[in-house]
Design a protein around this motif. Structure first.
Motif, PDB file in Angstrom:
ATOM      1  N   SER A 142       0.856  -1.188   0.000  1.00 33.03           N
ATOM      2  CA  SER A 142       0.000   0.000   0.000  1.00 33.03           C
ATOM      3  C   SER A 142       0.889   1.234   0.000  1.00 33.03           C
ATOM      4  O   SER A 142       2.031   1.199   0.455  1.00 33.03           O
ATOM      5  CB  SER A 142      -0.922   0.027   1.224  1.00 33.03           C
ATOM      6  N   SER A 143       0.369   2.321  -0.540  1.00 33.19           N
ATOM      7  CA  SER A 143       1.096   3.592  -0.552  1.00 33.19           C
ATOM      8  C   SER A 143       0.094   4.724  -0.566  1.00 33.19           C
ATOM      9  O   SER A 143      -0.706   4.850  -1.500  1.00 33.19           O
ATOM     10  CB  SER A 143       2.015   3.681  -1.767  1.00 33.19           C
ATOM     11  N   VAL A 144       0.120   5.530   0.485  1.00 35.05           N
ATOM     12  CA  VAL A 144      -0.823   6.639   0.649  1.00 35.05           C
ATOM     13  C   VAL A 144      -0.043   7.943   0.718  1.00 35.05           C
ATOM     14  O   VAL A 144       0.931   8.049   1.472  1.00 35.05           O
ATOM     15  CB  VAL A 144      -1.661   6.464   1.936  1.00 35.05           C
ATOM     16  N   VAL A 145      -0.434   8.913  -0.078  1.00 36.06           N
ATOM     17  CA  VAL A 145       0.227  10.224  -0.078  1.00 36.06           C
ATOM     18  C   VAL A 145      -0.834  11.317  -0.015  1.00 36.06           C
ATOM     19  O   VAL A 145      -1.759  11.343  -0.837  1.00 36.06           O
ATOM     20  CB  VAL A 145       1.091  10.435  -1.337  1.00 36.06           C
ATOM     21  N   HIS A 146      -0.700  12.200   0.973  1.00 37.70           N
ATOM     22  CA  HIS A 146      -1.551  13.384   1.069  1.00 37.70           C
ATOM     23  C   HIS A 146      -0.693  14.604   0.745  1.00 37.70           C
ATOM     24  O   HIS A 146       0.204  14.959   1.505  1.00 37.70           O
ATOM     25  CB  HIS A 146      -2.146  13.525   2.473  1.00 37.70           C
ATOM     26  N   GLY A 147      -0.949  15.238  -0.396  1.00 43.77           N
ATOM     27  CA  GLY A 147      -0.195  16.423  -0.790  1.00 43.77           C
ATOM     28  C   GLY A 147      -0.722  17.679  -0.108  1.00 43.77           C
ATOM     29  O   GLY A 147      -1.827  17.694   0.443  1.00 43.77           O
ATOM     30  N   GLN A 148       0.085  18.743  -0.196  1.00 42.88           N
ATOM     31  CA  GLN A 148      -0.275  20.006   0.447  1.00 42.88           C
ATOM     32  C   GLN A 148      -0.296  21.168  -0.532  1.00 42.88           C
ATOM     33  O   GLN A 148      -0.233  22.329  -0.127  1.00 42.88           O
ATOM     34  CB  GLN A 148       0.721  20.318   1.575  1.00 42.88           C
ATOM     35  N   THR A 149      -0.400  20.871  -1.817  1.00 37.61           N
ATOM     36  CA  THR A 149      -0.311  21.932  -2.827  1.00 37.61           C
ATOM     37  C   THR A 149      -1.304  23.052  -2.561  1.00 37.61           C
ATOM     38  O   THR A 149      -0.960  24.243  -2.646  1.00 37.61           O
ATOM     39  CB  THR A 149      -0.548  21.350  -4.238  1.00 37.61           C
ATOM     40  N   ASP A 150      -2.524  22.713  -2.218  1.00 41.12           N
ATOM     41  CA  ASP A 150      -3.550  23.741  -1.995  1.00 41.12           C
ATOM     42  C   ASP A 150      -3.207  24.632  -0.811  1.00 41.12           C
ATOM     43  O   ASP A 150      -3.534  25.831  -0.815  1.00 41.12           O
ATOM     44  CB  ASP A 150      -4.912  23.088  -1.766  1.00 41.12           C
ATOM     45  N   LEU A 151      -2.555  24.070   0.203  1.00 42.29           N
ATOM     46  CA  LEU A 151      -2.218  24.848   1.393  1.00 42.29           C
ATOM     47  C   LEU A 151      -1.157  25.906   1.122  1.00 42.29           C
ATOM     48  O   LEU A 151      -1.115  26.944   1.770  1.00 42.29           O
ATOM     49  CB  LEU A 151      -1.726  23.916   2.509  1.00 42.29           C
ATOM     50  N   HIS A 152      -0.276  25.640   0.145  1.00 39.90           N
ATOM     51  CA  HIS A 152       0.861  26.528  -0.092  1.00 39.90           C
ATOM     52  C   HIS A 152       0.728  27.348  -1.367  1.00 39.90           C
ATOM     53  O   HIS A 152       1.565  28.220  -1.623  1.00 39.90           O
ATOM     54  CB  HIS A 152       2.152  25.700  -0.176  1.00 39.90           C
ATOM     55  N   SER A 153      -0.294  27.100  -2.167  1.00 41.67           N
ATOM     56  CA  SER A 153      -0.384  27.707  -3.498  1.00 41.67           C
ATOM     57  C   SER A 153      -0.392  29.236  -3.462  1.00 41.67           C
ATOM     58  O   SER A 153       0.133  29.888  -4.368  1.00 41.67           O
ATOM     59  CB  SER A 153      -1.633  27.200  -4.219  1.00 41.67           C
ATOM     60  N   ALA A 154      -0.957  29.806  -2.424  1.00 37.36           N
ATOM     61  CA  ALA A 154      -1.048  31.268  -2.359  1.00 37.36           C
ATOM     62  C   ALA A 154       0.281  31.929  -2.010  1.00 37.36           C
ATOM     63  O   ALA A 154       0.422  33.150  -2.138  1.00 37.36           O
ATOM     64  CB  ALA A 154      -2.100  31.676  -1.332  1.00 37.36           C
ATOM     65  N   TYR A 155       1.263  31.135  -1.589  1.00 38.72           N
ATOM     66  CA  TYR A 155       2.524  31.692  -1.110  1.00 38.72           C
ATOM     67  C   TYR A 155       3.677  31.505  -2.091  1.00 38.72           C
ATOM     68  O   TYR A 155       4.796  31.947  -1.830  1.00 38.72           O
ATOM     69  CB  TYR A 155       2.895  31.062   0.237  1.00 38.72           C
ATOM     70  N   GLY A 156       3.451  30.836  -3.216  1.00 35.02           N
ATOM     71  CA  GLY A 156       4.509  30.668  -4.200  1.00 35.02           C
ATOM     72  C   GLY A 156       5.577  29.680  -3.817  1.00 35.02           C
ATOM     73  O   GLY A 156       6.641  29.635  -4.427  1.00 35.02           O
ATOM     74  N   GLY A 157       5.330  28.869  -2.813  1.00 36.03           N
ATOM     75  CA  GLY A 157       6.306  27.882  -2.365  1.00 36.03           C
ATOM     76  C   GLY A 157       5.844  27.266  -1.059  1.00 36.03           C
ATOM     77  O   GLY A 157       4.793  27.635  -0.510  1.00 36.03           O
ATOM     78  N   VAL A 158       6.635  26.330  -0.545  1.00 36.17           N
ATOM     79  CA  VAL A 158       6.264  25.621   0.677  1.00 36.17           C
ATOM     80  C   VAL A 158       6.569  26.477   1.902  1.00 36.17           C
ATOM     81  O   VAL A 158       7.687  26.975   2.063  1.00 36.17           O
ATOM     82  CB  VAL A 158       7.023  24.280   0.782  1.00 36.17           C
ATOM     83  N   VAL A 159       5.587  26.673   2.760  1.00 40.89           N
ATOM     84  CA  VAL A 159       5.759  27.404   4.021  1.00 40.89           C
ATOM     85  C   VAL A 159       6.021  26.366   5.114  1.00 40.89           C
ATOM     86  O   VAL A 159       5.137  25.560   5.432  1.00 40.89           O
ATOM     87  CB  VAL A 159       4.509  28.240   4.369  1.00 40.89           C
ATOM     88  N   PRO A 160       7.223  26.334   5.693  1.00 41.52           N
ATOM     89  CA  PRO A 160       7.578  25.266   6.633  1.00 41.52           C
ATOM     90  C   PRO A 160       6.607  25.089   7.795  1.00 41.52           C
ATOM     91  O   PRO A 160       6.283  23.963   8.170  1.00 41.52           O
ATOM     92  CB  PRO A 160       8.974  25.694   7.133  1.00 41.52           C
ATOM     93  N   PHE A 212      13.400  25.205 -11.345  1.00 40.91           N
ATOM     94  CA  PHE A 212      12.101  25.145 -12.024  1.00 40.91           C
ATOM     95  C   PHE A 212      11.053  25.935 -11.241  1.00 40.91           C
ATOM     96  O   PHE A 212      10.240  26.669 -11.834  1.00 40.91           O
ATOM     97  CB  PHE A 212      11.641  23.695 -12.166  1.00 40.91           C
ATOM     98  N   ASP A 213      11.038  25.784  -9.915  1.00 39.60           N
ATOM     99  CA  ASP A 213      10.047  26.494  -9.098  1.00 39.60           C
ATOM    100  C   ASP A 213      10.234  28.006  -9.192  1.00 39.60           C
ATOM    101  O   ASP A 213       9.256  28.769  -9.308  1.00 39.60           O
ATOM    102  CB  ASP A 213      10.158  26.052  -7.639  1.00 39.60           C
ATOM    103  N   LYS A 214      11.499  28.455  -9.146  1.00 40.48           N
ATOM    104  CA  LYS A 214      11.764  29.898  -9.225  1.00 40.48           C
ATOM    105  C   LYS A 214      11.390  30.444 -10.596  1.00 40.48           C
ATOM    106  O   LYS A 214      10.861  31.558 -10.721  1.00 40.48           O
ATOM    107  CB  LYS A 214      13.235  30.172  -8.913  1.00 40.48           C
ATOM    108  N   THR A 215      11.669  29.659 -11.636  1.00 39.56           N
ATOM    109  CA  THR A 215      11.302  30.080 -12.990  1.00 39.56           C
ATOM    110  C   THR A 215       9.787  30.211 -13.119  1.00 39.56           C
ATOM    111  O   THR A 215       9.280  31.173 -13.723  1.00 39.56           O
ATOM    112  CB  THR A 215      11.839  29.059 -14.015  1.00 39.56           C
ATOM    113  N   ALA A 216       9.061  29.265 -12.567  1.00 44.54           N
ATOM    114  CA  ALA A 216       7.599  29.340 -12.610  1.00 44.54           C
ATOM    115  C   ALA A 216       7.098  30.601 -11.927  1.00 44.54           C
ATOM    116  O   ALA A 216       6.189  31.285 -12.435  1.00 44.54           O
ATOM    117  CB  ALA A 216       6.997  28.095 -11.962  1.00 44.54           C
ATOM    118  N   ARG A 217       7.689  30.941 -10.783  1.00 44.16           N
ATOM    119  CA  ARG A 217       7.269  32.158 -10.083  1.00 44.16           C
ATOM    120  C   ARG A 217       7.568  33.405 -10.916  1.00 44.16           C
ATOM    121  O   ARG A 217       6.769  34.343 -10.968  1.00 44.16           O
ATOM    122  CB  ARG A 217       7.956  32.248  -8.721  1.00 44.16           C
ATOM    123  N   LEU A 218       8.740  33.423 -11.576  1.00 49.23           N
ATOM    124  CA  LEU A 218       9.116  34.576 -12.394  1.00 49.23           C
ATOM    125  C   LEU A 218       8.173  34.771 -13.575  1.00 49.23           C
ATOM    126  O   LEU A 218       7.974  35.894 -14.050  1.00 49.23           O
ATOM    127  CB  LEU A 218      10.548  34.407 -12.902  1.00 49.23           C
TER     128      LEU A 218
END
Length: 365
Positions: A34-52, A173-179
């Motif tokens: 089994s393999s379960v993954v819960h992503g957090q993309t929606d939680l961080h999308s407004a900030y342009g990156g992962v907020v620790p 890649f992430d920085k380029t996307a933000r730019l």
């Protein structure tokens, strides 16, 4: 006596909360139950990156849910486990601590052995989980926070041939996307835009190709893209959709070409070890990029080296790789106590000098 091991793995080093169960009989291929993954993309999308801080809280809320779901999906209980493996570093320290504390609690409550796993080893050993390849093999670990060429000699024995001296490709890649105003995560967004672009319209640098060795640098690519973007905006008053696609295509092609040449050099160094079955494995989130995969596959074919890459679902952060890496450590006799600590920095090759500097907490990479 042939021993079958079943291991529960936990992963929480960045912005994916995950639990998985892997089983393997000695000498046989491993099986992901089994393999379960819960992503957090929606939680961080407004900030342009992962907020620790947000990531750490989300991990604390979801880890037990992931464990229950992984057990239910496998049709097993904690009493069926032989050990609990958990990412103990490197990563965002709040997230790593969440996973370690959860694993400690489970270990203390059940009496199951605890095995701390290096997150990078999880990626580097994934080709053994998916393809059962033999040591030694060459691995290009290319992700959001890391980029290294490693020879894997054993589950905990790695020789670093080179790596990034600044930004990892995923970070670039992430920085380029933000730019360019593209959504996060940046890798898939830039790759999607690049499909409609002309990779030859803009002249991007190929960093460090004029120097020997396998070290890499991607920070300058981001700066070059920013200057090209600003020049277009100054001339036209803004970016067209085609401008953006061409910038993405040129940027991606620069990374592809750089990785291709550095991989050729790494293969030459690896072949000096005379492996019986030369293999290069690409692992990590950026390994999901189809242009990078295709080019590296071509490089391997030209250098008589077999190419392998995990399924896309196992390229990004997941707990199956942690369970498997823990299983390999556990089978070799490794055990950790309840004093296991979370580590923000944890190089795989601890004999080589740090590439990104160090501090009180140790070498960064």
């Amino acid at each position: 006596m042939v021993q079958t091991l079943t291991v529960l793995g936990l992963e929480s080093s960045c912005d994916d909360t995950a639990a998985a169960i892997v089983r393997q009989t000695a000498g046989a291929e491993a099986e992901i139950l089994s393999s379960v993954v819960h992503g957090q993309t929606d939680l961080h999308s407004a900030y342009g990156g992962v907020v620790p801080e947000i990531a750490a809280r989300a991990h604390a809320e979801k880890l037990d849910v992931c464990v229950v779901q992984a057990l239910e999906a496998a049709g097993l209980s904690l009493s069926d486990m032989d050990a609990i493996a958990v990412t103990a570093g490197p990563g965002l320290i709040g997230g790593v601590m969440s996973g370690v504390m959860c694993a400690k609690g489970l270990s203390a409550a059940t009496g199951l052995p605890l095995v701390g796993v290096n997150h990078l080893a999880g990626h580097a050993l994934t080709p053994r989980l998916t393809d059962n390849i033999a040591f030694p093999y060459l691995v290009l670990l290319v992700s959001g926070g890391h980029c290294q060429y490693l020879i894997a000699h054993g589950p905990e024995q790695f020789t670093r041939l080179g790596g990034t001296i600044d930004d990892a490709p995923g970070e670039a890649f992430d920085k380029t996307a933000r730019l360019l105003g593209l959504p996060q995560p940046g890798g898939p967004s830039v790759e999607a835009e690049a499909r409609a672009g002309d990779p030859n319209r803009f002249q991007f640098p190929r960093p460090l190709l004029d120097r020997p060795g396998c070290d890499l640098s991607f920070s300058g690519l981001k700066t070059a893209l920013m200057r090209m973007r600003d020049q277009i905006v100054a001339e036209k008053g803004g970016l067209t959709r085609q401008d953006r696609a061409d910038l993405c295509a040129g940027f991606q092609q620069a990374i592809v070409d750089t990785l291709a040449e550095k991989t050729r050099r790494a293969i030459d160094l690896y072949l000096e070890h005379n492996p019986a079955d030369p293999v290069i494995a690409v692992a990590g989130g950026v390994a999901a990029n189809s242009a990078i995969r295709s080019k590296l596959e071509s490089v391997c074919a030209q250098n008589s080296t077999r190419f392998t890459a995990p399924p896309l679902a196992l390229c990004t952060d997941n707990a199956a790789m942690i369970a498997y890496a823990g299983l390999e450590r556990f089978r070799s006799g490794a055990r950790d106590g309840l004093d296991l600590t979370a580590r923000p920095r944890w190089p795989l090759d601890q004999r080589s000098p740090a590439m990104l500097g160090g501090g009180k907490k140790g070498a960064k990479a």
